[in-house]
Design a protein around this motif. Structure first.
Motif, mmCIF file in Angstrom:
data_model
loop_
_atom_site.group_PDB
_atom_site.id
_atom_site.type_symbol
_atom_site.label_atom_id
_atom_site.label_comp_id
_atom_site.label_asym_id
_atom_site.label_seq_id
_atom_site.Cartn_x
_atom_site.Cartn_y
_atom_site.Cartn_z
ATOM 1 N N ASN A 110 -5.799 8.365 3.937
ATOM 2 C CA ASN A 110 -4.576 8.951 4.516
ATOM 3 C C ASN A 110 -3.663 7.927 5.183
ATOM 4 N N LEU A 111 -4.147 6.682 5.367
ATOM 5 C CA LEU A 111 -3.364 5.598 5.980
ATOM 6 C C LEU A 111 -2.870 5.950 7.381
ATOM 7 N N GLY A 112 -3.452 6.989 7.993
ATOM 8 C CA GLY A 112 -3.050 7.388 9.340
ATOM 9 C C GLY A 112 -2.014 8.494 9.367
ATOM 10 N N THR A 124 3.413 13.131 8.542
ATOM 11 C CA THR A 124 3.155 13.239 9.978
ATOM 12 C C THR A 124 2.180 12.167 10.445
ATOM 13 N N PRO A 125 2.564 11.324 11.405
ATOM 14 C CA PRO A 125 1.643 10.282 11.878
ATOM 15 C C PRO A 125 0.483 10.874 12.674
ATOM 16 N N LEU A 126 -0.731 10.586 12.244
ATOM 17 C CA LEU A 126 -1.926 10.996 12.980
ATOM 18 C C LEU A 126 -2.352 9.918 13.962
ATOM 19 N N ASP A 127 -2.189 8.666 13.548
ATOM 20 C CA ASP A 127 -2.677 7.535 14.332
ATOM 21 C C ASP A 127 -1.760 7.289 15.530
ATOM 22 N N ALA A 128 -2.350 7.235 16.734
ATOM 23 C CA ALA A 128 -1.571 7.056 17.963
ATOM 24 C C ALA A 128 -0.816 5.737 18.000
ATOM 25 N N LYS A 129 -1.252 4.740 17.224
ATOM 26 C CA LYS A 129 -0.578 3.439 17.244
ATOM 27 C C LYS A 129 0.848 3.529 16.717
ATOM 28 N N PHE A 130 1.143 4.590 15.953
ATOM 29 C CA PHE A 130 2.481 4.743 15.397
ATOM 30 C C PHE A 130 3.470 5.355 16.393
ATOM 31 N N MET A 131 2.960 5.972 17.467
ATOM 32 C CA MET A 131 3.823 6.671 18.409
ATOM 33 C C MET A 131 3.517 6.229 19.840
ATOM 34 N N PRO A 132 4.309 5.324 20.400
ATOM 35 C CA PRO A 132 4.013 4.793 21.729
ATOM 36 C C PRO A 132 4.088 5.814 22.848
ATOM 37 N N ASP A 183 0.848 -1.189 0.000
ATOM 38 C CA ASP A 183 0.000 0.000 0.000
ATOM 39 C C ASP A 183 0.886 1.243 0.000
ATOM 40 N N GLY A 184 0.272 2.401 -0.235
ATOM 41 C CA GLY A 184 1.043 3.637 -0.241
ATOM 42 C C GLY A 184 0.152 4.855 -0.393
ATOM 43 N N ALA A 185 0.743 6.019 -0.242
ATOM 44 C CA ALA A 185 0.003 7.276 -0.380
ATOM 45 C C ALA A 185 0.985 8.413 -0.606
ATOM 46 N N VAL A 233 4.936 4.540 2.192
ATOM 47 C CA VAL A 233 4.974 3.237 1.536
ATOM 48 C C VAL A 233 4.880 2.154 2.609
ATOM 49 N N VAL A 234 3.931 1.231 2.433
ATOM 50 C CA VAL A 234 3.693 0.168 3.410
ATOM 51 C C VAL A 234 4.261 -1.140 2.866
ATOM 52 N N ALA A 235 5.186 -1.745 3.625
ATOM 53 C CA ALA A 235 5.814 -3.006 3.230
ATOM 54 C C ALA A 235 5.473 -4.088 4.241
ATOM 55 N N LYS A 236 5.399 -5.335 3.763
ATOM 56 C CA LYS A 236 5.095 -6.454 4.643
ATOM 57 C C LYS A 236 6.380 -7.157 5.053
ATOM 58 N N ASN A 237 6.617 -7.194 6.361
ATOM 59 C CA ASN A 237 7.776 -7.879 6.940
ATOM 60 C C ASN A 237 9.101 -7.432 6.327
ATOM 61 N N ALA A 238 9.210 -6.164 6.034
ATOM 62 C CA ALA A 238 10.435 -5.668 5.408
ATOM 63 C C ALA A 238 10.688 -4.215 5.787
ATOM 64 N N ILE A 239 11.958 -3.908 6.038
ATOM 65 C CA ILE A 239 12.373 -2.529 6.311
ATOM 66 C C ILE A 239 13.259 -2.076 5.169
#
Length: 459
Positions: A356-358, A321-329, A90-92, A112-118
């Motif tokens: 927006n993917l968050g 900028t991350p909006l979703d709190a799950k991205f920032m502990p 996925d991506g935006a 850019v959203v990757a599965k099991n990869a950095i």
């Protein structure tokens, strides 16, 4: 006859970490050639090709003039190539998107959203570029800017031993325990670059809250040489995996599989870089508070150039900028979106949507390169500076004007804000109205190596 790595390579295998173990097993058990071939089957790696159908990505940007159309087309085409990378799901792209590097390179303002990869190339050298705000209450903004100016450090290199901040012992222990970071180059940069802001678009901004009238200090910078060293090592490891797993993948999009020892260690190294960068903001803010003899009323921060994990998905935000709190502990407040030195810093909140993917934009972005912008301006640097910064206390740490960081070097701020509303990319809940700003400036103009060259020419 004892076999060596040469015999294994002759069978079509590339030299790898499993070679010593395999060679020992084959020799210890005196395997015949046929038995050896059967045994080695387990080590065969099927290479992964590019996706025939590129992964989808959301477009949260639209062109409103010819210049923006060129920019949007370039960004979109680059993303179309990038989304063929086999790990991507996925991506935006955001309203501040602008191209950087060859086609297929993640643009600024890209997610850019990757599965099991950095993918190290998708966070680039400026790992954890971020912003922090401290509320100084009713303190005079000029006093805050003056105090911060006497404390901060812009430009290349780090602080000398006499001006370095005390380095946290617990953080040093984490650095020394990580194989990606435990080397003298990394540790030296971590020590000397603490309390520094670098150059480019990094800044120290002072303004007043539109809602409360309180004076706010905002800093913008990344992980400096400490993070750049990790990036360099990460790219080398990712390239090794690329050659083995997916040679058709573009080099800039190479990845480290998360389910490997290297992947786990790299992820942990990123978290250590994040801690260091947050501390880098804090020491500057705290020293400014201490110099003024006051206590903070509030503080919050967010990175906008990082990799965020959600389950087995890794969100690579190259300027978002991350909006979703799950991205920032450690989230403690809303998010910050700076635009340019003459515009308010936006304080925003928002919800995750399919579009927006968050994430929200991270700033205003550029429609043209620094060089193109420089060539487009007429008049002296002093004249351009006076026009674009009228009524503001704008300072360059090097005492040399950098016109590529003045307001017109960036996209129109109103356009970015309008598209945030149109595409649902965060709600502005307050603004920090500008009083003044410090940036590195054109430090290269009088850099030591330039001065030496000038002196040599005079001889």
């Amino acid at each position: 006859m004892k076999i060596t790595g040469k015999e294994i390579i002759a069978l079509g295998f590339k030299s790898a970490k499993w070679f010593p173990e395999a060679i020992a097993h084959i020799n210890d058990n005196a395997l015949s050639k046929d038995e050896m071939i059967v045994y080695l089957e387990q080590f065969k790696v099927e290479t992964i090709g590019l996706l025939e159908n590129p992964a989808d990505f959301k477009i949260n940007i639209k062109a409103e003039n010819e210049l923006e159309e060129i920019n949007v087309n370039s960004v979109t085409k680059s993303m179309e190539v990038l989304m063929k990378t086999p790990t991507i799901v996925d991506g935006a792209i955001m309203p501040d998107a602008c191209p950087t590097g060859a086609s297929g390179t993640i643009p600024v303002g890209g997610i850019v959203v990757a599965k099991n990869a950095i993918h190290p190339g998708m966070h680039s050298a400026d790992i954890c570029c971020s912003v922090m705000l401290t509320d100084f209450g009713d303190t005079n903004p000029k006093a805050v800017l003056d105090a911060a100016h006497s404390i901060t450090h812009f430009g290349p290199g780090g602080r000398d031993r006499n001006t370095q901040f005390r380095f946290p012992a617990d953080l040093l222990a984490e650095i020394e325990a990580n194989p990606f970071l435990n080397n003298q180059k990394c540790i030296s940069a971590a020590r000397s670059h603490l309390g520094t802001q670098g150059d480019g678009n990094h800044f120290l901004f002072v303004g007043k809250s539109k809602k409360t009238g309180n004076t706010m200090l905002i800093t913008h910078h990344g992980s400096r040489g400490f993070g750049a060293n990790l990036y360099s090592r990460g790219m080398k490891i990712a390239e090794q995996f690329r050659k083995e797993l997916s040679p058709k993948t573009l080099k800039q999009n190479a990845w480290i599989p998360f389910d490997t020892e290297e992947g786990k260690n790299y992820w942990e190294a990123l978290q250590i870089i994040r801690k260091w960068t947050k501390k880098n903001h804090e020491v500057l803010h705290d020293a400014t508070l201490q110099k003024l003899g006051i206590q903070q009323e509030n503080r919050f921060w967010n990175e906008h150039n990082f990799v965020f994990k959600d389950g087995d998905l890794f969100y690579h935000a190259k300027g978002a900028t991350p909006l979703d709190a799950k991205f920032m502990p450690d989230i403690t407040g809303p998010r910050l979106i700076p635009l340019n030195m003459a515009e308010p810093v936006l304080i925003v909140e928002g919800n995750t949507t399919e579009n927006n993917l968050g994430f929200a934009p991270h700033g205003a972005g550029r429609n043209v390169s620094r060089t193109q912008h420089r060539k487009s301006k007429t008049g002296t640097n002093e004249e351009i500076f006076a026009t674009e910064t009228k009524g503001l206390d704008i300072r360059f740490f090097s005492n040399e004007i950098d016109i590529t960081e003045l307001p017109t070097a960036y996209k129109n701020a109103a356009t970015v804000r309008n598209q945030m509303d149109e595409f649902g990319l965060g709600e502005v809940i307050d603004e920090v109205l500008p009083f003044g700003c410090i940036m590195a400036g054109n430090w290269q103009k009088n850099a030591p190596w330039r001065n030496k060259r000038r002196q040599d020419k005079k001889k």
